[in-house]
Motif scaffolding. Structure first.
Motif, PDB file in Angstrom:
ATOM      1  N   THR A  43       0.829  -1.205   0.000  1.00  0.00           N
ATOM      2  CA  THR A  43       0.000   0.000   0.000  1.00  0.00           C
ATOM      3  C   THR A  43       0.861   1.252   0.000  1.00  0.00           C
ATOM      4  O   THR A  43       2.026   1.224   0.390  1.00  0.00           O
ATOM      5  CB  THR A  43      -0.919   0.053   1.250  1.00  0.00           C
ATOM      6  N   ARG A  79      -5.461  -7.441  -2.721  1.00  0.00           N
ATOM      7  CA  ARG A  79      -5.893  -6.458  -1.716  1.00  0.00           C
ATOM      8  C   ARG A  79      -5.640  -7.004  -0.305  1.00  0.00           C
ATOM      9  O   ARG A  79      -5.126  -6.295   0.553  1.00  0.00           O
ATOM     10  CB  ARG A  79      -7.370  -6.140  -1.928  1.00  0.00           C
ATOM     11  N   GLU A  80      -6.013  -8.251  -0.069  1.00  0.00           N
ATOM     12  CA  GLU A  80      -5.786  -8.868   1.251  1.00  0.00           C
ATOM     13  C   GLU A  80      -4.292  -8.921   1.573  1.00  0.00           C
ATOM     14  O   GLU A  80      -3.888  -8.627   2.697  1.00  0.00           O
ATOM     15  CB  GLU A  80      -6.377 -10.283   1.293  1.00  0.00           C
ATOM     16  N   LEU A  83      -3.024  -5.395   2.512  1.00  0.00           N
ATOM     17  CA  LEU A  83      -3.447  -4.994   3.861  1.00  0.00           C
ATOM     18  C   LEU A  83      -2.724  -5.802   4.940  1.00  0.00           C
ATOM     19  O   LEU A  83      -2.360  -5.261   5.984  1.00  0.00           O
ATOM     20  CB  LEU A  83      -4.958  -5.127   4.003  1.00  0.00           C
ATOM     21  N   ASN A  93      -3.844  -0.699  10.703  1.00  0.00           N
ATOM     22  CA  ASN A  93      -4.918  -1.130   9.815  1.00  0.00           C
ATOM     23  C   ASN A  93      -5.189  -0.025   8.809  1.00  0.00           C
ATOM     24  O   ASN A  93      -5.193   1.154   9.150  1.00  0.00           O
ATOM     25  CB  ASN A  93      -6.190  -1.433  10.609  1.00  0.00           C
ATOM     26  N   THR A  95      -7.400   0.915   4.882  1.00  0.00           N
ATOM     27  CA  THR A  95      -8.469   0.587   3.959  1.00  0.00           C
ATOM     28  C   THR A  95      -7.965   0.885   2.551  1.00  0.00           C
ATOM     29  O   THR A  95      -7.535   2.012   2.275  1.00  0.00           O
ATOM     30  CB  THR A  95      -9.723   1.453   4.249  1.00  0.00           C
ATOM     31  N   CYS A  96      -7.992  -0.114   1.680  1.00  0.00           N
ATOM     32  CA  CYS A  96      -7.571   0.095   0.295  1.00  0.00           C
ATOM     33  C   CYS A  96      -8.625   0.888  -0.447  1.00  0.00           C
ATOM     34  O   CYS A  96      -9.818   0.613  -0.339  1.00  0.00           O
ATOM     35  CB  CYS A  96      -7.368  -1.244  -0.411  1.00  0.00           C
ATOM     36  N   LYS A  97      -8.174   1.885  -1.195  1.00  0.00           N
ATOM     37  CA  LYS A  97      -9.075   2.718  -1.979  1.00  0.00           C
ATOM     38  C   LYS A  97      -9.093   2.296  -3.443  1.00  0.00           C
ATOM     39  O   LYS A  97     -10.143   2.199  -4.045  1.00  0.00           O
ATOM     40  CB  LYS A  97      -8.685   4.197  -1.862  1.00  0.00           C
ATOM     41  N   ALA A 117      -4.173   3.695  -0.069  1.00  0.00           N
ATOM     42  CA  ALA A 117      -4.890   3.258   1.128  1.00  0.00           C
ATOM     43  C   ALA A 117      -4.950   4.394   2.129  1.00  0.00           C
ATOM     44  O   ALA A 117      -4.114   5.303   2.108  1.00  0.00           O
ATOM     45  CB  ALA A 117      -4.188   2.054   1.746  1.00  0.00           C
ATOM     46  N   GLU A 118      -5.951   4.334   2.984  1.00  0.00           N
ATOM     47  CA  GLU A 118      -6.074   5.300   4.073  1.00  0.00           C
ATOM     48  C   GLU A 118      -5.910   4.570   5.393  1.00  0.00           C
ATOM     49  O   GLU A 118      -6.483   3.494   5.591  1.00  0.00           O
ATOM     50  CB  GLU A 118      -7.443   5.982   4.035  1.00  0.00           C
ATOM     51  N   GLU A 120      -6.758   4.039   9.144  1.00  0.00           N
ATOM     52  CA  GLU A 120      -7.972   4.281   9.909  1.00  0.00           C
ATOM     53  C   GLU A 120      -7.719   5.265  11.047  1.00  0.00           C
ATOM     54  O   GLU A 120      -8.606   6.008  11.447  1.00  0.00           O
ATOM     55  CB  GLU A 120      -8.521   2.953  10.422  1.00  0.00           C
TER      56      GLU A 120
END
Length: 181
Positions: A43, A79-80, A83, A93, A95-97, A117-118, A120
């Motif tokens: 990410t 994606r998994e 992350l 942690n 979150t993929c955008k 990714a952002e 959290e």
């Protein structure tokens, strides 16, 4: 590969019928080893306009900064994997955008795929794989201390897109030219 994983017989390097490149082929049981590129997923994590980088606590490139990334595992999506690597390397942690960059590196048989990714929250810390984890303003990225050219390219793509105000998908290749002596 020198021996067949199925029957233990010595393999031969040959081009199988209908193929176009040499493979390890077992003359006893006809097993063919398809040694294909490895996929690295990661990410480009953001928090309040800053980029999260991890200082490598492992080789290769021990002590250099990188985006959190690593080898994708079986039975996981890209994606998994991205992350999971972000959590393993930064303790955070995300979150993929969107998929953001894909960089082929043929001389080492790898493909690097990074997601925007952002985070959290600003909850990150050093881990077994990262001696230091920090947020960087875009004008303070430690360019001379980045571990990998795929990370540099991805960050450059991000900065260019950030200036434009929209983020696309970028594909590139890193070629390695061997100089003969």
């Amino acid at each position: 590969m020198r021996f067949c994983p199925n029957c233990g017989h010595a393999v031969n390097m040959t081009i199988p019928e209908g193929d176009n490149r040499e493979r390890a082929v077992c003359p006893q049981c006809d097993f063919i080893d398809y040694d294909n590129p490895r996929l690295i997923t990661g990410t480009l994590p953001l928090y309040k306009g800053k980029v999260l980088l991890c200082k490598r606590n492992i080789e290769p490139r021990f002590g250099y900064w990188t985006l959190p990334a690593g080898f994708m595992e079986n039975q996981e999506t890209t994606r998994e994997g991205a992350l999971r690597e972000t959590l393993e390397e930064s303790g955070s942690n995300a979150t993929c955008k969107q998929a953001f960059s894909m960089i082929s590196i043929p001389h080492i048989n790898q493909i690097h795929l990074f997601y925007l990714a952002e985070l959290e929250q600003d909850d990150f810390h050093a881990t077994e794989e990262s001696s230091e984890v920090a947020l960087f303003d875009l004008d303070n990225i430690p360019w001379d201390e980045l571990a990998f050219s795929s990370v540099s390219k991805t960050l450059n793509f991000f900065i260019e897109d950030h200036k434009k105000g929209h983020y696309g998908f970028h594909e590139d290749t890193i070629l390695f030219n061997v100089v003969s002596e």
